[in-house]
Design a protein around this motif. Structure first.
Motif, PDB file in Angstrom:
ATOM      1  N   LEU A 119       0.772  -1.200   0.172  1.00 45.50           N
ATOM      2  CA  LEU A 119      -0.014   0.169   0.010  1.00 45.50           C
ATOM      3  C   LEU A 119       0.769   1.130   0.118  1.00 45.50           C
ATOM      4  O   LEU A 119       0.700   2.256  -0.583  1.00 45.50           O
ATOM      5  CB  LEU A 119      -0.997  -0.050   1.260  1.00 45.50           C
ATOM      6  N   LEU A 120       2.029   1.299   0.761  1.00 42.91           N
ATOM      7  CA  LEU A 120       2.756   2.444   0.760  1.00 42.91           C
ATOM      8  C   LEU A 120       3.458   2.662  -0.602  1.00 42.91           C
ATOM      9  O   LEU A 120       3.485   3.669  -1.010  1.00 42.91           O
ATOM     10  CB  LEU A 120       4.105   2.264   1.658  1.00 42.91           C
ATOM     11  N   THR A 121       3.833   1.430  -1.239  1.00 42.94           N
ATOM     12  CA  THR A 121       4.316   1.645  -2.577  1.00 42.94           C
ATOM     13  C   THR A 121       3.251   2.088  -3.528  1.00 42.94           C
ATOM     14  O   THR A 121       3.589   2.898  -4.390  1.00 42.94           O
ATOM     15  CB  THR A 121       4.961   0.475  -3.183  1.00 42.94           C
ATOM     16  N   ALA A 122       1.963   1.779  -3.451  1.00 43.57           N
ATOM     17  CA  ALA A 122       1.023   2.171  -4.443  1.00 43.57           C
ATOM     18  C   ALA A 122       0.736   3.612  -3.990  1.00 43.57           C
ATOM     19  O   ALA A 122       0.531   4.333  -5.214  1.00 43.57           O
ATOM     20  CB  ALA A 122      -0.368   1.212  -4.041  1.00 43.57           C
ATOM     21  N   ARG A 123       0.799   4.043  -2.982  1.00 44.61           N
ATOM     22  CA  ARG A 123       0.526   5.585  -2.566  1.00 44.61           C
ATOM     23  C   ARG A 123       1.422   6.188  -3.454  1.00 44.61           C
ATOM     24  O   ARG A 123       1.269   7.297  -3.867  1.00 44.61           O
ATOM     25  CB  ARG A 123       0.799   5.691  -1.003  1.00 44.61           C
ATOM     26  N   GLU A 124       2.803   5.837  -3.163  1.00 43.44           N
ATOM     27  CA  GLU A 124       3.818   6.880  -3.942  1.00 43.44           C
ATOM     28  C   GLU A 124       3.463   6.761  -5.336  1.00 43.44           C
ATOM     29  O   GLU A 124       3.816   7.719  -6.258  1.00 43.44           O
ATOM     30  CB  GLU A 124       5.350   6.159  -3.644  1.00 43.44           C
ATOM     31  N   ASN A 125       3.494   5.455  -5.787  1.00 43.05           N
ATOM     32  CA  ASN A 125       3.331   5.207  -7.507  1.00 43.05           C
ATOM     33  C   ASN A 125       2.067   6.077  -8.072  1.00 43.05           C
ATOM     34  O   ASN A 125       2.155   6.799  -9.242  1.00 43.05           O
ATOM     35  CB  ASN A 125       3.080   3.851  -7.616  1.00 43.05           C
ATOM     36  N   ILE A 126       0.995   5.996  -7.208  1.00 39.79           N
ATOM     37  CA  ILE A 126      -0.181   6.729  -7.627  1.00 39.79           C
ATOM     38  C   ILE A 126      -0.083   8.370  -7.777  1.00 39.79           C
ATOM     39  O   ILE A 126      -0.340   8.835  -8.552  1.00 39.79           O
ATOM     40  CB  ILE A 126      -1.554   6.117  -7.030  1.00 39.79           C
ATOM     41  N   THR A 127       0.575   8.711  -6.548  1.00 36.14           N
ATOM     42  CA  THR A 127       0.732  10.283  -6.162  1.00 36.14           C
ATOM     43  C   THR A 127       1.641  10.720  -7.710  1.00 36.14           C
ATOM     44  O   THR A 127       1.243  11.715  -8.180  1.00 36.14           O
ATOM     45  CB  THR A 127       1.584  10.552  -4.945  1.00 36.14           C
ATOM     46  N   ASP A 128       2.679   9.911  -7.764  1.00 38.55           N
ATOM     47  CA  ASP A 128       3.474  10.165  -8.709  1.00 38.55           C
ATOM     48  C   ASP A 128       2.817  10.278 -10.346  1.00 38.55           C
ATOM     49  O   ASP A 128       3.214  11.192 -10.959  1.00 38.55           O
ATOM     50  CB  ASP A 128       4.909   9.410  -9.014  1.00 38.55           C
ATOM     51  N   THR A 129       2.112   9.145 -10.486  1.00 36.88           N
ATOM     52  CA  THR A 129       1.418   9.135 -11.691  1.00 36.88           C
ATOM     53  C   THR A 129       0.618  10.137 -12.026  1.00 36.88           C
ATOM     54  O   THR A 129       0.474  10.864 -13.071  1.00 36.88           O
ATOM     55  CB  THR A 129       0.683   7.849 -12.011  1.00 36.88           C
ATOM     56  N   VAL A 130      -0.494  10.545 -10.971  1.00 32.77           N
ATOM     57  CA  VAL A 130      -1.318  11.687 -11.209  1.00 32.77           C
ATOM     58  C   VAL A 130      -0.456  12.815 -11.551  1.00 32.77           C
ATOM     59  O   VAL A 130      -0.915  13.698 -12.268  1.00 32.77           O
ATOM     60  CB  VAL A 130      -2.095  11.663  -9.941  1.00 32.77           C
ATOM     61  N   ALA A 131       0.482  13.250 -10.562  1.00 31.24           N
ATOM     62  CA  ALA A 131       1.285  14.229 -10.962  1.00 31.24           C
ATOM     63  C   ALA A 131       1.874  14.553 -12.160  1.00 31.24           C
ATOM     64  O   ALA A 131       1.957  15.562 -12.749  1.00 31.24           O
ATOM     65  CB  ALA A 131       2.230  14.474  -9.767  1.00 31.24           C
ATOM     66  N   ALA A 160       0.177  10.724 -16.056  1.00 32.47           N
ATOM     67  CA  ALA A 160       0.613   9.462 -16.825  1.00 32.47           C
ATOM     68  C   ALA A 160      -0.436   8.540 -16.654  1.00 32.47           C
ATOM     69  O   ALA A 160      -1.547   8.553 -16.037  1.00 32.47           O
ATOM     70  CB  ALA A 160       1.956   9.230 -16.325  1.00 32.47           C
ATOM     71  N   MET A 161       0.321   7.225 -17.045  1.00 32.55           N
ATOM     72  CA  MET A 161      -0.774   5.761 -16.994  1.00 32.55           C
ATOM     73  C   MET A 161       0.373   5.010 -16.242  1.00 32.55           C
ATOM     74  O   MET A 161       1.354   4.889 -16.192  1.00 32.55           O
ATOM     75  CB  MET A 161      -1.044   5.328 -18.354  1.00 32.55           C
ATOM     76  N   MET A 162      -0.532   4.131 -15.423  1.00 37.97           N
ATOM     77  CA  MET A 162       0.153   3.128 -14.666  1.00 37.97           C
ATOM     78  C   MET A 162      -0.740   1.909 -14.607  1.00 37.97           C
ATOM     79  O   MET A 162      -1.836   1.890 -14.836  1.00 37.97           O
ATOM     80  CB  MET A 162       0.638   3.643 -13.323  1.00 37.97           C
ATOM     81  N   CYS A 163       0.029   0.689 -14.264  1.00 36.30           N
ATOM     82  CA  CYS A 163      -0.815  -0.541 -14.445  1.00 36.30           C
ATOM     83  C   CYS A 163      -0.356  -1.201 -12.986  1.00 36.30           C
ATOM     84  O   CYS A 163       0.814  -1.474 -12.648  1.00 36.30           O
ATOM     85  CB  CYS A 163      -0.410  -1.417 -15.536  1.00 36.30           C
ATOM     86  N   LEU A 164      -1.507  -1.256 -12.205  1.00 32.70           N
ATOM     87  CA  LEU A 164      -1.342  -2.243 -10.867  1.00 32.70           C
ATOM     88  C   LEU A 164      -1.929  -3.531 -11.084  1.00 32.70           C
ATOM     89  O   LEU A 164      -3.239  -3.713 -11.353  1.00 32.70           O
ATOM     90  CB  LEU A 164      -2.016  -1.288  -9.866  1.00 32.70           C
ATOM     91  N   HIS A 165      -1.247  -4.517 -11.123  1.00 30.80           N
ATOM     92  CA  HIS A 165      -2.059  -5.864 -11.352  1.00 30.80           C
ATOM     93  C   HIS A 165      -1.439  -6.940 -10.267  1.00 30.80           C
ATOM     94  O   HIS A 165      -0.465  -6.792  -9.543  1.00 30.80           O
ATOM     95  CB  HIS A 165      -1.473  -6.258 -12.698  1.00 30.80           C
ATOM     96  N   GLY A 166      -2.251  -8.061 -10.177  1.00 33.42           N
ATOM     97  CA  GLY A 166      -1.976  -9.066  -9.287  1.00 33.42           C
ATOM     98  C   GLY A 166      -3.094 -10.048  -9.418  1.00 33.42           C
ATOM     99  O   GLY A 166      -4.252  -9.913 -10.078  1.00 33.42           O
ATOM    100  N   GLY A 167      -3.083 -11.005  -8.446  1.00 29.65           N
ATOM    101  CA  GLY A 167      -4.007 -11.933  -8.277  1.00 29.65           C
ATOM    102  C   GLY A 167      -5.380 -11.461  -7.629  1.00 29.65           C
ATOM    103  O   GLY A 167      -5.138 -10.580  -6.984  1.00 29.65           O
ATOM    104  N   ALA A 168      -6.364 -12.129  -7.704  1.00 22.53           N
ATOM    105  CA  ALA A 168      -7.520 -11.998  -7.095  1.00 22.53           C
ATOM    106  C   ALA A 168      -7.411 -11.783  -5.531  1.00 22.53           C
ATOM    107  O   ALA A 168      -6.904 -12.934  -5.037  1.00 22.53           O
ATOM    108  CB  ALA A 168      -8.845 -12.699  -7.707  1.00 22.53           C
ATOM    109  N   GLY A 169      -8.026 -10.844  -4.965  1.00 25.66           N
ATOM    110  CA  GLY A 169      -7.993 -10.940  -3.593  1.00 25.66           C
ATOM    111  C   GLY A 169      -6.720 -10.379  -2.937  1.00 25.66           C
ATOM    112  O   GLY A 169      -6.457 -10.593  -1.452  1.00 25.66           O
ATOM    113  N   PHE A 170      -5.875  -9.960  -3.641  1.00 25.99           N
ATOM    114  CA  PHE A 170      -4.397  -9.302  -3.006  1.00 25.99           C
ATOM    115  C   PHE A 170      -4.434  -7.964  -2.434  1.00 25.99           C
ATOM    116  O   PHE A 170      -3.398  -7.368  -1.937  1.00 25.99           O
ATOM    117  CB  PHE A 170      -3.364  -9.560  -4.083  1.00 25.99           C
TER     118      PHE A 170
END
Length: 249
Positions: free
Chosen positions: A22-34, A37-47
């Motif tokens: 979640l901490l990594t996602a927070r940084e990545n999303i903040t940077d992407t929005v700023a 840009a476009m980002m892809c967050l992917h992984g198995g169901a329920g993660f």
């Protein structure tokens, strides 16, 4: 932070735990929005992908976030209609694609916006290409966050023109056994004083580092506590919860 709106099941007293992902996602999303840009967050169901993204986007002040979710493989035409609805545009959708495209580009040029495209594993090349087409237009002020299963990553990687434009890739994985012991006692009060051995037992037999599975297991274990009048989780009630989940005891 409690998270009733983001849980897979209605689970009173559950909390959002600030995991490493979640901490990594927070940084990545903040940077992407700023960067618009476009980002892809992917992984198995329920993660915990969608929960993490919802929490992170909610923290962005003054950002106009529009969520789009697909359940079947959409055509570019279907994507246009979903965007028309998500943007709350007035009137009737245009009939002709070129007119529809002009309308969407005009709306997206008005102010910065972020699209959260959930369940993006349902998108095919045509649909992904349409998002790229809108994002590429110099007048639009668009950030896009694709969230989906492993199929999302696979399809995106096949689309070279879009894949080359993805600003950040983030892969969500299962919680490791050590992360389970750190995270689950903070996730819900019933685990706060549970034995680490019992938490490990529950994870190895039923939850397997999957947040959605932990939410379901917690709901059933909470029911067992209420019905038995006990105040602490033990392996007897865990086995009862396992039986409801179809897991081996």
């Amino acid at each position: 932070m409690t998270a009733p709106a983001y849980q897979y099941v209605d689970l009173p007293d559950a909390s959002v735990v600030t995991t490493r992902a979640l901490l990594t996602a927070r940084e990545n999303i903040t940077d992407t929005v700023a960067a618009r840009a476009m980002m892809c967050l992917h992984g198995g169901a329920g993660f915990g992908k969608t929960l993490a993204v919802n929490v992170c986007l909610r923290e962005l002040e003054h950002e106009d976030v529009r969520k789009i979710t697909f359940r079947v493989r959409p055509t570019a035409r279907a994507v246009r209609y979903e965007l028309f609805t998500a943007l709350d545009l007035p009137g009737q959708p245009p009939r002709h694609p070129s007119e529809f495209d002009r309308l969407l580009k005009t709306a997206l040029a008005e102010r910065p916006r972020t699209f959260l495209v959930d369940e993006a594993q349902w998108l095919n090349g045509e649909a992904f290409e349409y998002f790229r087409y809108l994002w590429d237009d110099p007048s639009t002020q668009l950030a896009i966050i694709f969230v989906g299963g492993e199929g999302c990553h696979t399809v995106l990687r096949r689309e070279a023109m879009l894949s080359s434009r993805i600003f950040i890739w983030q892969h969500f994985t299962r919680l490791t056994p050590s992360e389970v012991l750190e995270t689950i006692p903070l996730f819900h009060p019933i685990w706060a004083d549970a034995s680490p051995d019992d938490i490990t037992f529950a994870d190895s037999r039923a939850a397997h580092g999957n947040f959605r599975a932990w939410a379901r297991l917690t709901a059933h274990t909470r029911t067992a506590l209420a019905r038995t009048g006990r105040t602490r989780v033990d392996q007897e009630m865990l086995r009862w919860a396992f039986s409801r989940l179809g897991a081996s005891a």
